[in-house]
Write a protein that holds these residues in place. Structure first.
Motif, PDB file in Angstrom:
ATOM      1  N   VAL A   1      41.370  11.253 -90.509  1.00 10.85           N
ATOM      2  CA  VAL A   1      40.790  12.418 -91.182  1.00 10.85           C
ATOM      3  C   VAL A   1      40.130  13.339 -90.160  1.00 10.85           C
ATOM      4  O   VAL A   1      40.308  14.558 -90.193  1.00 10.85           O
ATOM      5  N   VAL A   2      39.397  12.736 -89.229  1.00 14.27           N
ATOM      6  CA  VAL A   2      38.742  13.554 -88.205  1.00 14.27           C
ATOM      7  C   VAL A   2      39.798  14.249 -87.346  1.00 14.27           C
ATOM      8  O   VAL A   2      39.689  15.430 -87.023  1.00 14.27           O
ATOM      9  N   THR A   3      40.833  13.505 -87.005  1.00 10.77           N
ATOM     10  CA  THR A   3      41.922  14.095 -86.218  1.00 10.77           C
ATOM     11  C   THR A   3      42.497  15.303 -86.943  1.00 10.77           C
ATOM     12  O   THR A   3      42.623  16.392 -86.381  1.00 10.77           O
ATOM     13  N   ALA A   4      42.831  15.101 -88.194  1.00 12.48           N
ATOM     14  CA  ALA A   4      43.427  16.192 -88.974  1.00 12.48           C
ATOM     15  C   ALA A   4      42.440  17.343 -89.094  1.00 12.48           C
ATOM     16  O   ALA A   4      42.816  18.517 -88.958  1.00 12.48           O
ATOM     17  N   ALA A   5      41.170  17.014 -89.326  1.00 13.33           N
ATOM     18  CA  ALA A   5      40.170  18.075 -89.516  1.00 13.33           C
ATOM     19  C   ALA A   5      40.061  18.930 -88.261  1.00 13.33           C
ATOM     20  O   ALA A   5      39.963  20.151 -88.351  1.00 13.33           O
ATOM     21  N   GLY A   6      40.081  18.288 -87.109  1.00 10.23           N
ATOM     22  CA  GLY A   6      39.978  19.044 -85.869  1.00 10.23           C
ATOM     23  C   GLY A   6      41.130  20.015 -85.732  1.00 10.23           C
ATOM     24  O   GLY A   6      40.931  21.211 -85.477  1.00 10.23           O
ATOM     25  N   VAL A   7      42.320  19.518 -85.937  1.00  6.12           N
ATOM     26  CA  VAL A   7      43.498  20.374 -85.762  1.00  6.12           C
ATOM     27  C   VAL A   7      43.518  21.468 -86.832  1.00  6.12           C
ATOM     28  O   VAL A   7      43.752  22.640 -86.533  1.00  6.12           O
ATOM     29  N   ASP A   8      43.222  21.091 -88.064  1.00  2.43           N
ATOM     30  CA  ASP A   8      43.236  22.090 -89.139  1.00  2.43           C
ATOM     31  C   ASP A   8      42.175  23.160 -88.903  1.00  2.43           C
ATOM     32  O   ASP A   8      42.398  24.339 -89.166  1.00  2.43           O
ATOM     33  N   LEU A   9      41.020  22.728 -88.412  1.00  3.34           N
ATOM     34  CA  LEU A   9      39.982  23.710 -88.129  1.00  3.34           C
ATOM     35  C   LEU A   9      40.479  24.692 -87.069  1.00  3.34           C
ATOM     36  O   LEU A   9      40.268  25.896 -87.183  1.00  3.34           O
ATOM     37  N   GLY A  10      41.155  24.164 -86.062  1.00  6.28           N
ATOM     38  CA  GLY A  10      41.709  25.037 -85.026  1.00  6.28           C
ATOM     39  C   GLY A  10      42.648  26.062 -85.621  1.00  6.28           C
ATOM     40  O   GLY A  10      42.587  27.250 -85.295  1.00  6.28           O
ATOM     41  N   VAL A  11      43.502  25.600 -86.531  1.00  6.52           N
ATOM     42  CA  VAL A  11      44.468  26.509 -87.152  1.00  6.52           C
ATOM     43  C   VAL A  11      43.738  27.569 -87.973  1.00  6.52           C
ATOM     44  O   VAL A  11      44.026  28.759 -87.881  1.00  6.52           O
ATOM     45  N   VAL A  12      42.773  27.135 -88.752  1.00  4.91           N
ATOM     46  CA  VAL A  12      42.060  28.083 -89.615  1.00  4.91           C
ATOM     47  C   VAL A  12      41.239  29.068 -88.788  1.00  4.91           C
ATOM     48  O   VAL A  12      41.132  30.243 -89.135  1.00  4.91           O
ATOM     49  N   LEU A  13      40.700  28.594 -87.660  1.00  3.55           N
ATOM     50  CA  LEU A  13      39.948  29.508 -86.801  1.00  3.55           C
ATOM     51  C   LEU A  13      40.864  30.579 -86.218  1.00  3.55           C
ATOM     52  O   LEU A  13      40.432  31.681 -85.917  1.00  3.55           O
ATOM     53  N   GLY A  14      42.134  30.213 -86.057  1.00  2.46           N
ATOM     54  CA  GLY A  14      43.099  31.195 -85.572  1.00  2.46           C
ATOM     55  C   GLY A  14      43.381  32.261 -86.612  1.00  2.46           C
ATOM     56  O   GLY A  14      44.084  33.226 -86.358  1.00  2.46           O
ATOM     57  N   GLY A  15      42.831  32.095 -87.814  1.00  2.63           N
ATOM     58  CA  GLY A  15      42.987  33.093 -88.857  1.00  2.63           C
ATOM     59  C   GLY A  15      43.538  32.497 -90.125  1.00  2.63           C
ATOM     60  O   GLY A  15      44.651  31.987 -90.154  1.00  2.63           O
ATOM     61  N   ALA A  16      42.755  32.533 -91.183  1.00  2.00           N
ATOM     62  CA  ALA A  16      43.230  32.081 -92.488  1.00  2.00           C
ATOM     63  C   ALA A  16      43.782  33.314 -93.187  1.00  2.00           C
ATOM     64  O   ALA A  16      43.106  33.960 -93.972  1.00  2.00           O
ATOM     65  N   ILE A  17      45.021  33.636 -92.841  1.00  2.00           N
ATOM     66  CA  ILE A  17      45.577  34.939 -93.191  1.00  2.00           C
ATOM     67  C   ILE A  17      45.498  35.219 -94.689  1.00  2.00           C
ATOM     68  O   ILE A  17      45.000  36.251 -95.117  1.00  2.00           O
ATOM     69  N   LEU A  18      45.984  34.263 -95.486  1.00  2.19           N
ATOM     70  CA  LEU A  18      46.078  34.548 -96.918  1.00  2.19           C
ATOM     71  C   LEU A  18      44.698  34.659 -97.551  1.00  2.19           C
ATOM     72  O   LEU A  18      44.444  35.566 -98.346  1.00  2.19           O
ATOM     73  N   THR A  19      43.819  33.729 -97.195  1.00  2.00           N
ATOM     74  CA  THR A  19      42.484  33.787 -97.783  1.00  2.00           C
ATOM     75  C   THR A  19      41.767  35.060 -97.358  1.00  2.00           C
ATOM     76  O   THR A  19      41.118  35.730 -98.160  1.00  2.00           O
ATOM     77  N   GLU A  20      41.894  35.385 -96.082  1.00  2.00           N
ATOM     78  CA  GLU A  20      41.245  36.599 -95.601  1.00  2.00           C
ATOM     79  C   GLU A  20      41.812  37.823 -96.319  1.00  2.00           C
ATOM     80  O   GLU A  20      41.092  38.758 -96.633  1.00  2.00           O
ATOM     81  N   SER A  21      43.118  37.789 -96.592  1.00  2.00           N
ATOM     82  CA  SER A  21      43.726  38.941 -97.256  1.00  2.00           C
ATOM     83  C   SER A  21      43.244  39.068 -98.692  1.00  2.00           C
ATOM     84  O   SER A  21      42.812  40.126 -99.112  1.00  2.00           O
TER      85      SER A  21
END
Lengths: 587, 320, 433
Positions: free
Chosen positions: B245-265
């Protein structure tokens, strides 16, 4: 405010009702779309309050020398600056704004003299400085500077003496722009220019005064940074620190307008009721429409109409929050005249005849979205009536539902005995966003009735515009999502860019790649005509010519549908066809 | 460990170089549009377009442009200027980072809290009514498109046109420093919407690993020691099951920090994701490069952090 | 040792079954035994015989929604079988502690050794961390971990297998349990380490006087440590006796098999590592009659229908559940010790309830007279190094036992009102041929 109404031709509307209701039988009702340019009733306007404008995109620049898009005009040019000539909401001719009166043109048409008001002051930090004619001269020079990137000066100001030398850096100023005193500007032209004499091309933001002593340090940058440091002359200004730096702008997010303390209402025709105007970019069009219609103190910004589903319910329940106005633009299908078989006028006419424009209009929302086009120039543009009005002239543009038999006959005339195209597949590029993508698909299906086969691609608007349809080398045969809007009410701004082969190049709206020397000459003659009556007649004639040759297939003269919250009293500017923020107020 | 991190950071630099090279090449091979024409505006004359082309440096070979870009980036940490509006790409990105970070971190808290809570309760009683409802709900949340979820949330709860006027709607985001209360309330819906899919994935992931962990020998030992059930599950079980879970959270956080395009839109939050979309629409290469690099940097760093964290989470892992 | 002494642990007619998708698994089926303080009981059997389930059930570790447990487990007079979860939890790790087969997987990989021990102390003692740590280090030292303080700061994976098991033992003993259950404590370890761990367990018992239940599939492991041995097969105890008795005079054919599969230093390796043919039966579809009959070389037709009772035949401490007559058994064992191979299991109508073994050699369908093919027959001429077995007619080689005052020798007397959980009193009726 005058209320306009246009009654659509009953033939058109009958067919529409049939299609819309899907009954396929008889029926004889006529649809009337009532146009209105103001909402909010007759209560006297109230001063004060804040309005929030919701937009999908952003202004293209902060620099007045660059502004060229409707939203630039609506959001910035209108509320924050004063041009030589401005646009009162209900007028189709410009009124003196910075100028004290209309331009005076010499008998030979080559000298234009403009007097400007003596007591207009700039916003801080130049609040003690009044606008001088030299500031307008510098503003016009800026439109030729590479650091400003103005797009229209080559079309409308090219005839100013010395502009070519200035553009080529062979002169430090434009010799044809002279300022004998602080309130007089004299423009010397190499040949008469109608749109300068009638003030239309001087009612563009290129005439917003720019004080050279203050701005030149910003103009040394390439691109110029003057936009971020500009001084304002209009009733509002972008929030700034009072020392020459704008603080109230964030790209694609927010433009915060506040009152300009230097603005003197006695010198201006604009009422400027609101205290603050906040323009928010980056909105989803669905959500923005919902918020505007059901919220408080909102107004629509840069989008042409609410999405079809929201519009449908708003038309029945919130009609008094919508202002439906002709956009003075058109939508058309382009047929590339340099690509076989569309080099043949009869094939183009056949294509025009087969197009079912009613169906195309339904893909955008039906009759509310505007009358079906029968020729090029749209309503409210001079020459519209003379070019055929709503009914049009030519047989292949008569039937809004398409006329397959007529189309076949044109095909036979063009050398296809079966009435069907039999050559290789043709390239077609359509938009990838709804509703334009739906329209494009419908166009494709309709043309296939004549045997056309397509290699069809869907691309973004920007790609279409710059690298496929807009690129002469790309040789795209059919582009279903063409369209053009006016720069101002003169027909030149519609016909010249689309059909004058002298302007051909990447990014040109002449997607049909029309380059006919005779037509180019006619366009040049009309452009130079300063007599309003003759000018109108010339352009109407050109409209008939291009329509008869079916370079493009116009199918809609758009309406724009602006919306406000129920506590907003709104007025639409005929010039921007969107809300005139200087005239808006809260109830 | 330090040597390992240093080596990984060096690799990050190489990776970012490759990413930006690929972005450049894609842009030149498959341009979405001609930036000079877009910049020139409506109906430009060919001279204007040519002029802009020279000015933006687009007339030079892409290798020269790329070298120039890299030079400025390396020597001055200068990401260039937007083709579209000449804004400094660096300042554009830094200006938008707070919004994206606010959104990402808040969503992370929401999705970890919800995902772990649901996962633990489900794992403790597999097959129970709660478990079935939770896992069914998770499946729905995973399949629901974020954009749609965002619209539904707004239609239900937005204070301007929602059925229930509960939370501030789209476009209500303000920076934390500006108005902390409004910052928080305006982000509640975006956090929940962005977190929903992740929470569902994490709940399922944690449930599966926790059920497996709870069958391990060391859990039997913990029980044999006479520990309370709660301690057995939450300390021994969760500690053993949390690593993925921590592994996934780290990577997912990285992706979301790169921009949560749909949510931001959908919520009109001025973040990196929206910046990237705008950049692509405008064929704005410097801005595309900038946002891609930021996204890649976040993902690479997140992976590095996850790997380092791994060494702390699992004492058997050692890097050299 | 007085028979009347109250045992520390008394298990009566313990039954444990699990509901599974395939059916009900009867893992433990009527097991009874006693363990007295300071004594060691070895429970021996193949995997799947129910030995581990039995001891886990004592700890309450088999409790689950799909598990059914019946019978009585009394620890120092307190009933555990019906105790609440929380009562059981208080007992676990305090009065009863347990160590497991694989010390690596049984220790939490992510927690430091010190923390795992401290936690065990503080689960039952209201002491501070410092005090708990002192206690933990003391125990680590006691079980022979060198440099305990430094080791305790490390993680389990940093230790060798033997050290890990010592840690497990230290953790188990940290609260001075009265009973230590060791489930295959040496199976995962090297042979040399095995001996050290067994020696440690013995020493700990000697020093602390606790009772031990050691579970193993290997009689050899049990041999050195256990005072009493119970042999389990298919969820039941088939033979139970003091260790010396069991090893010298085993009475059940299954025990014989186990003994013969033990490596012995006094015999050449190749010839006597004899596996018991066949596989343990399914615990869902158990064989009728004697559970061992499908694999028993001495099976008779009646054995397929009649269940044997666990009873004494002579020595009251030596209980056997076998349908063969006592003298007959003793004669067979004597011949086996002398080197004879047992005959293969007889053919006959297959037991209706026993499914065919999934793997392994099936019972051979050969004639009883034929010598078995699988176990190599030792040369009959070779003299047996084992002591000569008295003729079967002779009385049991064990010491003469006075006639028991009670019907059952081992277990304590149950309250009269209760149904007897022990073996039935009357000797089984002669089975019909």
């Amino acid at each position: 405010m005058p209320k306009l109404s246009v009654v659509a031709a009953s033939v058109v509307s009958l067919a529409l009702v049939l299609v819309a209701s899907g009954c396929g039988g008889g029926g004889a009702t006529s649809t009337t779309v009532t146009l209105n340019r103001s909402v909010g009733g007759n209560v006297p306007a109230k001063r004060g309050g804040e309005l929030t404008v919701l937009s999908v995109e952003d202004v293209t620049s902060l620099d007045p020398g660059y502004w060229y898009y409707t939203y630039d005009y609506q959001a910035l040019a209108g509320p924050t600056q004063r041009q030589l000539y401005g646009w009162k909401p209900s007028d189709t001719t410009p009124s003196p704004d910075l100028a004290a009166s209309m331009p005076q043109t010499s008998a030979d048409g080559k000298t234009v003299t403009i007097k400007i008001k003596p007591n207009i002051r700039y916003s801080p930090p130049l609040q003690t400085r009044t606008v001088k004619s030299a500031d307008v001269r510098y503003a016009l020079e800026r439109t030729f500077m590479t650091s400003v990137h103005n797009a229209y000066s080559p079309f409308y100001y090219n005839a100013i003496v010395g502009s070519a030398a200035f553009r080529a850096h062979k002169a430090t100023s434009i010799s044809g722009l002279q300022t004998p005193d602080d309130t007089t500007l004299v423009i010397k032209l190499s040949h008469p220019v109608g749109v300068i004499s009638n003030g239309q091309a001087l009612a563009l933001p290129g005439t917003v005064p720019v004080p050279q002593d203050y701005a030149s340090k910003y103009d040394k940058h390439d691109p110029s940074t003057y936009g971020m440091h500009q001084v304002f002359t209009g009733p509002y200004m972008i929030a700034n620190d009072g020392k020459g730096t704008i603080t109230g702008y964030k790209t694609n997010r927010i433009i915060s307008l506040v009152r300009n303390p230097s603005w003197d209402p006695k010198t201006d025709y604009r009422p400027a009721y609101l205290d603050r105007i906040t323009l928010l970019g980056g909105n989803d069009i669905d959500l923005a429409s919902k918020r505007i219609l059901s919220g408080k103190s909102f107004a629509s910004g840069d989008f042409a109409a609410p999405p079809v589903n929201i519009l449908r319910s708003a038309l029945s329940t919130r009609r008094d929050q919508l202002a439906i106005v002709p956009s003075q633009g058109n939508r058309f299908i382009t047929l590339n005249t340099t690509v076989k078989p569309f080099d043949n006028v009869d094939v183009r006419r056949a294509a025009a005849a087969v197009i079912d424009r009613n169906t195309l209009r339904l893909t955008r929302g039906g009759p509310t979205l505007g009358p079906i086009a029968t020729h090029f120039l749209p309503p409210e543009i001079s020459g519209f009536a003379q070019a055929g009005g709503l009914k049009g002239t030519f047989a292949f543009m008569k039937n809004p539902d398409g006329d397959l038999a007529l189309a076949r006959s044109y095909m036979r005339k063009a050398g296809y005995p079966s009435g069907r195209y039999s050559g290789p597949p043709l390239r077609m590029v359509g938009d990838n966003q709804r509703p334009a993508s739906t329209t494009a698909q419908a166009v494709r299906n309709q043309l296939e009735k004549l045997g056309f086969k397509f290699e069809y691609r869907q691309l973004s608007r920007t790609t279409t515009f710059s690298t496929t349809c807009g690129d002469p080398k790309a040789k795209i045969a059919v582009c279903p999502n063409g369209g053009w809007g006016k720069d101002f009410f003169d027909p030149q701004s519609l016909l010249d860019p689309v059909f004058n082969g002298d302007g051909l190049g990447v990014g040109s709206p002449d997607w049909s790649q029309v380059d006919d020397p005779e037509l180019n000459a006619d366009l040049d003659i009309a452009a130079a005509e300063t007599d309003p009556v003759k000018r109108t007649r010339d352009y109407a004639e050109i409209d008939r010519t291009v329509t008869s040759r079916a370079y493009v297939i116009p199918w809609l003269w758009d309406n724009q549908i602006n919306s406000v919250s129920d506590n907003v009293r709104g007025v639409v500017s005929k010039f921007t066809v969107s809300w005139d923020l200087s005239y808006m107020s809260l109830k | 460990m330090t040597g390992y991190v240093v080596r990984r950071l060096l690799w990050t630099v190489v990776l970012l170089f490759v990413v930006s090279l690929i972005t450049f090449v894609i842009f030149y091979l498959l341009p979405s549009a001609d930036p000079a024409v877009l910049r020139a505006g409506r109906n430009p004359s060919p001279e204007v377009v040519a002029q802009i082309r020279v000015q933006l440096g687009l007339d030079r070979p892409w290798t020269v442009q790329f070298a120039h870009y890299l030079g400025r980036l390396v020597l001055h940490f200068d990401l260039g200027y937007s083709y579209h509006n000449d804004a400094s790409v660096k300042s554009e990105i830094f200006e938008r980072l707070p919004a994206t970070i606010s959104l990402a971190l808040g969503a992370l808290v929401v999705w970890l809290t919800a995902g772990i809570a649901i996962g633990v309760i489900s794992a403790m009683r597999p097959g129970s009514v709660f478990d079935r409802i939770a896992m069914g709900g998770a499946l729905v949340a995973i399949s629901a498109p974020v954009y749609w979820l965002g619209l539904v949330a707004l239609y239900l709860f937005a204070d301007d046109f929602g059925v229930l006027h509960v939370f501030p709607g789209a476009g209500s985001y303000v920076p934390l420093t500006h108005d902390p209360v409004r910052w928080f309330t305006s982000l509640i819906m975006p956090w929940c919407v962005l977190a929903s899919t992740y929470a569902a994935i994490y709940a399922r992931l944690l449930r599966a690993t926790l059920i497996e962990t709870l069958s391990q020998d060391f859990i039997r030992t913990a029980r044999a020691k006479g520990l309370r059930q709660r301690r057995v599950v939450l300390r021994h079980g969760l500690r053993g099951a949390i690593t993925p879970v921590v592994t996934a959270a780290g990577v997912d956080l990285g992706v979301v920090l790169g921009g949560a395009i749909l949510t931001e839109s959908v919520f009109n939050i001025p973040g990196i994701g929206r910046l990237a979309v705008d950049a692509i629409n405008d064929a704005d290469l410097p801005l595309i490069q900038g946002t891609v690099l930021v996204g890649a940097l976040f993902i690479v760093l997140a992976n590095l952090v996850v790997d380092v964290l791994y060494a702390f989470l699992d004492p058997r892992v050692r890097y050299s | 040792m007085s028979v009347a002494e109250t045992p520390l642990l008394a298990v009566r007619d313990l039954q444990v079954s699990f509901d599974t998708a395939d059916g009900v698994v009867h893992a433990v089926d009527g097991v009874s035994f006693d363990v007295r303080a300071g004594r060691t009981l070895g429970i021996v059997g193949e995997s799947g015989s129910g030995k581990t389930v039995s001891v886990l059930t004592i700890m309450g570790l088999t409790r689950a929604p799909h598990t059914r447990i019946a019978g009585s487990i009394r620890l120092a007079g307190r009933e555990l079988a019906t105790a609440t979860q929380d009562e059981l939890r208080r007992v676990r790790g305090d009065e009863v502690a347990m160590i497991f087969q694989d010390p690596l997987s049984s220790l939490h990989p992510y927690f430091k050794i010190a923390d795992q021990l401290v936690e065990a102390v503080r689960a039952h003692r209201a002491v501070g961390r410092g005090e708990a740590l002192r206690r933990a280090l003391e125990l680590l030292d006691l079980v022979g971990i060198p440099d305990a303080r430094r080791r305790a700061a490390g993680y389990p994976h940093e230790l060798s297998g033997g050290m890990r098991q010592r840690v497990m033992i230290a953790m188990a003993l940290v609260n001075d349990p009265k009973l230590l259950i060791a489930d295959e404590p040496t199976t995962a370890l090297d042979v040399t380490v095995q001996a050290q761990i067994l020696e440690l367990l013995g020493r700990m018992q000697a020093e602390r006087g606790m009772a031990i239940v050691i579970v193993s599939h290997d009689l050899g492991v049990v041999a050195g440590l256990a005072h009493d041995v119970a042999v389990m097969y298919a969820g039941q105890i088939v033979e139970q006796a003091p260790a010396a008795t069991l090893f010298s005079a085993p009475e059940h054919p299954y025990t014989w098999g186990l003994l013969r599969s033990m490596p012995r230093l006094d015999r050449p390796r190749e010839e006597d590592l004899v596996a018991i043919p066949g596989r343990p039966p399914s615990l869902i579809h158990r064989p009728g009659g004697c559970r061992f009959h499908p694999r028993c070389p001495y099976v008779r037709e009646a054995h397929r229908r009649v269940q044997p009772e666990l009873v004494a035949d002579g020595d009251p401490q030596h209980l056997t559940a076998c349908l063969l007559e006592g003298p007959q058994r003793r004669a067979l064992w004597a011949r086996l010790r002398a080197g004879d191979a047992p005959p293969p299991p007889t053919t006959g109508p297959p037991p209706t309830t026993a499914p065919p073994p999934t793997t392994g050699p099936p019972p051979r369908p050969s004639a009883p007279a034929e010598p078995p093919a699988a176990p190599p027959v030792p040369p009959p001429a070779e003299p047996s190094p084992a002591p000569p077995v008295p003729p079967p007619a002779e009385p049991s080689p064990g010491p003469p036992v006075p006639p028991p005052a009670e019907p059952s020798p081992g277990p304590p007397v149950p309250p009269p009102a209760e149904p007897s959980p022990g073996p039935p009193v009357p000797p089984p009726a002669e089975p019909e041929p």
